[in-house]
Design an enzyme around this catalytic site. Sequence first.
Site, PDB file in Angstrom:
ATOM      1  N   GLU A   1      -6.414  -1.947   1.623  1.00  0.00           N
ATOM      2  CA  GLU A   1      -5.818  -1.094   0.687  1.00  0.00           C
ATOM      3  C   GLU A   1      -5.105  -2.261  -0.387  1.00  0.00           C
ATOM      4  O   GLU A   1      -3.756  -2.304  -0.207  1.00  0.00           O
ATOM      5  CB  GLU A   1      -4.820  -0.208   1.209  1.00  0.00           C
TER       6      GLU A   1
ATOM      7  N   HIS B   1       0.625  11.963   4.652  1.00  0.00           N
ATOM      8  CA  HIS B   1       1.558  11.334   5.340  1.00  0.00           C
ATOM      9  C   HIS B   1       2.902  12.231   5.478  1.00  0.00           C
ATOM     10  O   HIS B   1       3.755  12.161   4.577  1.00  0.00           O
ATOM     11  CB  HIS B   1       1.978  10.090   4.862  1.00  0.00           C
TER      12      HIS B   1
ATOM     13  N   HIS C   1      -6.368   2.516   7.534  1.00  0.00           N
ATOM     14  CA  HIS C   1      -6.220   1.967   6.360  1.00  0.00           C
ATOM     15  C   HIS C   1      -6.665   0.505   6.253  1.00  0.00           C
ATOM     16  O   HIS C   1      -6.264  -0.315   6.845  1.00  0.00           O
ATOM     17  CB  HIS C   1      -4.626   1.807   6.116  1.00  0.00           C
TER      18      HIS C   1
ATOM     19  N   GLN D   1       2.246   1.528  10.238  1.00  0.00           N
ATOM     20  CA  GLN D   1       2.737   0.969   9.088  1.00  0.00           C
ATOM     21  C   GLN D   1       3.026  -0.473   8.751  1.00  0.00           C
ATOM     22  O   GLN D   1       2.520  -1.033   7.906  1.00  0.00           O
ATOM     23  CB  GLN D   1       3.841   2.031   8.394  1.00  0.00           C
TER      24      GLN D   1
END
Length: 252
Positions: free
Chosen positions: A212, A58, A209, A151
């Site tokens: 997670e 990132h 993602h 995010q």
Amino acid sequence: NIINARLRGKPGLFRVALNGERIAAIVPQTDVVAPAKGNDLDAGQNLVVAPFVEPHIHLDATLTAGEPKWNMSGTLFEGIERWSERKEITTHDDIKTRAKKTIGMLVDHGIQHVRTHVDVTDPKLTALKAMVEVRDEVRELIDLQIVAFPQEGIESYANGRALMTEAVAIGADVVGGIPHFENTRDQGVSSVKFLMDLAERTGCLVDVHCDETDDPQSRFLEVLAEEARVRGMGARVTASHTVAMGSYDNAY
């Protein structure tokens, strides 16, 4: 030419002859040779290998630990909260400076191919616009892929779908997602369907993602895998951080 090189699994030294950007020949050497002026790169009897790959970083968030404060619990979710605070004071130049410093560190360690996730849950898309510039400016050093990474969610963040679409139009190479972070299970599923639609329509790759968390009920990997299967997109799709797999029971 690269001279005085060692190769994996082969005894002795070698000269690697280059033709433009390609290897033309690999020739055994009988002894150490002196470089021809201006033409040869001396490997110094060290191992010569293909460049390394950093598949998940990132770069927009790198080198920000402790700003504005530390993640005291050491957990992922507090880390996301700390980044959300740092994101509020991030600027175009700040991102470029930190990203380029980190890229320099990657290059020093032999990394030439990098995939970076870039947060697009920002109405101004500050990080994405900065990283598109960085990608072009470091082209001679590394091959940089940019993931449009939501995010704070696609469905759970205001105008999340529009921001993802705009990020791809601006120049993101890869469509990201974070279904386990959406507010509900249904939103997580719809976020996967949306991001797969976007990638299929635009020809982008996918890197999500996915689960997670150590919650055994976080099962978005099955959703992503099935979407990839029915669309015939398997080779283009990556599931990152599939942490919940370690908590699934044997029956599942």
